[in-house]
Write a protein that holds these residues in place. Structure first.
Motif, short mmCIF file in Angstrom:
data_model
loop_
_atom_site.label_atom_id
_atom_site.label_comp_id
_atom_site.label_asym_id
_atom_site.label_seq_id
_atom_site.Cartn_x
_atom_site.Cartn_y
_atom_site.Cartn_z
N ILE A 27 0.50 -0.99 0.37
CA ILE A 27 0.10 -0.11 0.12
C ILE A 27 1.05 0.88 0.17
O ILE A 27 -0.13 2.10 -0.48
CB ILE A 27 -1.02 0.32 1.06
CG1 ILE A 27 -1.65 -0.88 1.24
CG2 ILE A 27 -1.68 1.36 1.43
CD1 ILE A 27 -2.63 -1.42 0.38
N ALA A 28 1.50 1.15 1.13
CA ALA A 28 2.83 1.98 0.95
C ALA A 28 3.33 2.98 -0.56
O ALA A 28 3.92 4.03 -0.48
CB ALA A 28 4.42 2.26 1.90
N ASN A 29 3.90 2.14 -1.67
CA ASN A 29 4.28 1.76 -2.61
C ASN A 29 3.23 2.00 -3.89
O ASN A 29 3.55 2.61 -5.07
CB ASN A 29 5.52 0.59 -2.82
CG ASN A 29 6.22 0.97 -2.04
OD1 ASN A 29 7.13 1.52 -2.54
ND2 ASN A 29 6.00 -0.59 -0.76
N LEU A 30 1.60 2.57 -3.35
CA LEU A 30 0.63 2.37 -4.70
C LEU A 30 0.37 4.40 -4.49
O LEU A 30 0.32 4.76 -3.04
CB LEU A 30 0.16 1.48 -4.81
CG LEU A 30 0.84 -0.07 -5.20
CD1 LEU A 30 -0.49 -0.93 -4.78
CD2 LEU A 30 0.97 0.19 -6.01
N PRO A 31 0.20 4.56 -5.42
CA PRO A 31 -0.51 5.71 -5.30
C PRO A 31 -2.02 5.97 -4.86
O PRO A 31 -2.63 4.20 -4.91
CB PRO A 31 -1.22 6.57 -6.49
CG PRO A 31 -0.48 5.37 -7.44
CD PRO A 31 0.91 4.53 -6.80
N SER A 32 -2.59 6.69 -3.55
CA SER A 32 -3.69 6.45 -3.45
C SER A 32 -5.09 6.29 -4.34
O SER A 32 -4.54 6.86 -5.50
CB SER A 32 -3.49 7.37 -2.48
OG SER A 32 -5.85 8.20 -2.50
N GLN A 33 -6.23 6.06 -4.39
CA GLN A 33 -7.36 5.86 -4.96
C GLN A 33 -8.25 7.43 -5.45
O GLN A 33 -8.09 7.30 -6.15
CB GLN A 33 -8.74 4.63 -4.80
CG GLN A 33 -8.92 5.65 -3.83
CD GLN A 33 -9.14 4.50 -2.31
OE1 GLN A 33 -8.46 3.40 -1.91
NE2 GLN A 33 -10.03 4.93 -1.51
N ILE A 34 -7.14 8.01 -4.33
CA ILE A 34 -7.87 9.49 -5.03
C ILE A 34 -7.23 10.10 -5.56
O ILE A 34 -6.76 11.25 -4.91
CB ILE A 34 -8.57 10.14 -3.04
CG1 ILE A 34 -7.42 10.45 -2.63
CG2 ILE A 34 -9.58 9.61 -2.84
CD1 ILE A 34 -8.05 11.05 -0.90
N ASN A 36 -4.74 12.50 -8.27
CA ASN A 36 -5.00 13.04 -9.59
C ASN A 36 -3.76 12.55 -10.25
O ASN A 36 -2.76 11.48 -10.19
CB ASN A 36 -4.85 14.24 -9.03
CG ASN A 36 -3.44 15.29 -8.72
OD1 ASN A 36 -3.01 14.81 -9.35
ND2 ASN A 36 -3.53 16.31 -8.34
N THR A 37 -4.13 12.71 -11.99
CA THR A 37 -3.17 12.37 -12.73
C THR A 37 -1.71 12.43 -12.10
O THR A 37 -0.93 11.67 -12.56
CB THR A 37 -3.37 12.75 -14.34
OG1 THR A 37 -4.38 12.23 -14.18
CG2 THR A 37 -2.81 11.73 -15.35
N ALA A 42 3.95 10.87 -11.62
CA ALA A 42 5.14 10.94 -10.37
C ALA A 42 5.33 9.33 -9.65
O ALA A 42 7.12 9.47 -9.72
CB ALA A 42 4.88 12.38 -9.61
N SER A 43 4.11 9.33 -8.73
CA SER A 43 4.76 8.37 -8.21
C SER A 43 4.70 6.92 -8.55
O SER A 43 5.74 6.11 -8.16
CB SER A 43 2.74 7.69 -7.40
OG SER A 43 3.48 6.45 -6.74
N LEU A 44 5.04 6.71 -10.18
CA LEU A 44 4.61 5.09 -10.99
C LEU A 44 5.76 5.54 -11.65
O LEU A 44 6.78 4.46 -11.40
CB LEU A 44 3.53 4.42 -11.95
CG LEU A 44 2.39 4.42 -10.74
CD1 LEU A 44 1.14 3.73 -11.77
CD2 LEU A 44 3.13 3.20 -9.74
N VAL A 54 1.58 3.66 -17.36
CA VAL A 54 -0.38 3.97 -15.98
C VAL A 54 -1.22 4.01 -17.24
O VAL A 54 -2.34 3.63 -16.13
CB VAL A 54 0.26 5.28 -15.86
CG1 VAL A 54 -1.15 6.08 -15.01
CG2 VAL A 54 1.73 5.83 -14.84
N VAL A 55 -1.40 4.02 -18.41
CA VAL A 55 -2.34 4.32 -18.70
C VAL A 55 -3.13 2.19 -18.86
O VAL A 55 -4.58 2.31 -19.25
CB VAL A 55 -2.69 4.84 -20.72
CG1 VAL A 55 -3.88 4.19 -21.40
CG2 VAL A 55 -2.37 6.32 -20.25
N ALA A 56 -1.84 1.53 -18.91
CA ALA A 56 -2.51 0.52 -19.00
C ALA A 56 -3.32 0.08 -18.02
O ALA A 56 -3.50 -1.02 -17.88
CB ALA A 56 -1.47 -0.33 -20.14
N LEU A 57 -2.30 0.43 -16.93
CA LEU A 57 -2.88 -0.46 -15.35
C LEU A 57 -3.85 0.29 -15.16
O LEU A 57 -4.76 -0.54 -14.73
CB LEU A 57 -1.48 0.11 -14.84
CG LEU A 57 -0.37 -0.40 -14.45
CD1 LEU A 57 0.38 0.80 -13.80
CD2 LEU A 57 -0.52 -1.90 -13.88
#
Length: 108
Positions: A27-34, A36-37, A42-44, A54-57
């Protein structure tokens, strides 16, 4: 399961990893569901993923369910102005309030 496929347990982590993943670390390594783009990109990017990745994911997350609590703040107390009005109306029919305990398919 939603599409009628088999159900099986998949352990967390990679087979080639040096350590096992835990829920907390994942969870700490994934962007939050809220997020923004910009935040998601940036996170990924720190994982060497680009905008195409990111579009594919993101596209892979259009199958399934979501709880009203994960998007209710975009419906109540006022509707997010960028949300399609018909889409919001359909969501409001399922999520009667911001606190409704219900789920809906992601492809209304």
């Amino acid at each position: 399961m939603q599409l009628g496929g088999p159900d099986y347990t998949v352990p967390l982590g990679r087979r080639d990893g040096l350590t096992f993943a835990t829920r907390k670390v994942t969870i700490a390594n994934l962007p939050s569901q809220i997020s923004n783009t910009g935040t998601i990109l940036a996170s990924l990017a720190t994982k060497n993923l680009d905008a195409t990745d990111v579009v594919a994911l993101s596209g892979g997350h259009t199958i399934g369910l979501s709880s009203c609590s994960s998007f209710g703040n975009r419906l109540y107390p006022t509707q997010d102005p960028i949300m399609d009005k018909t889409f919001a109306k359909n969501l409001k029919a399922i999520c009667l309030t911001n606190y409704t305990i219900a789920t809906t398919v992601l492809d209304i």
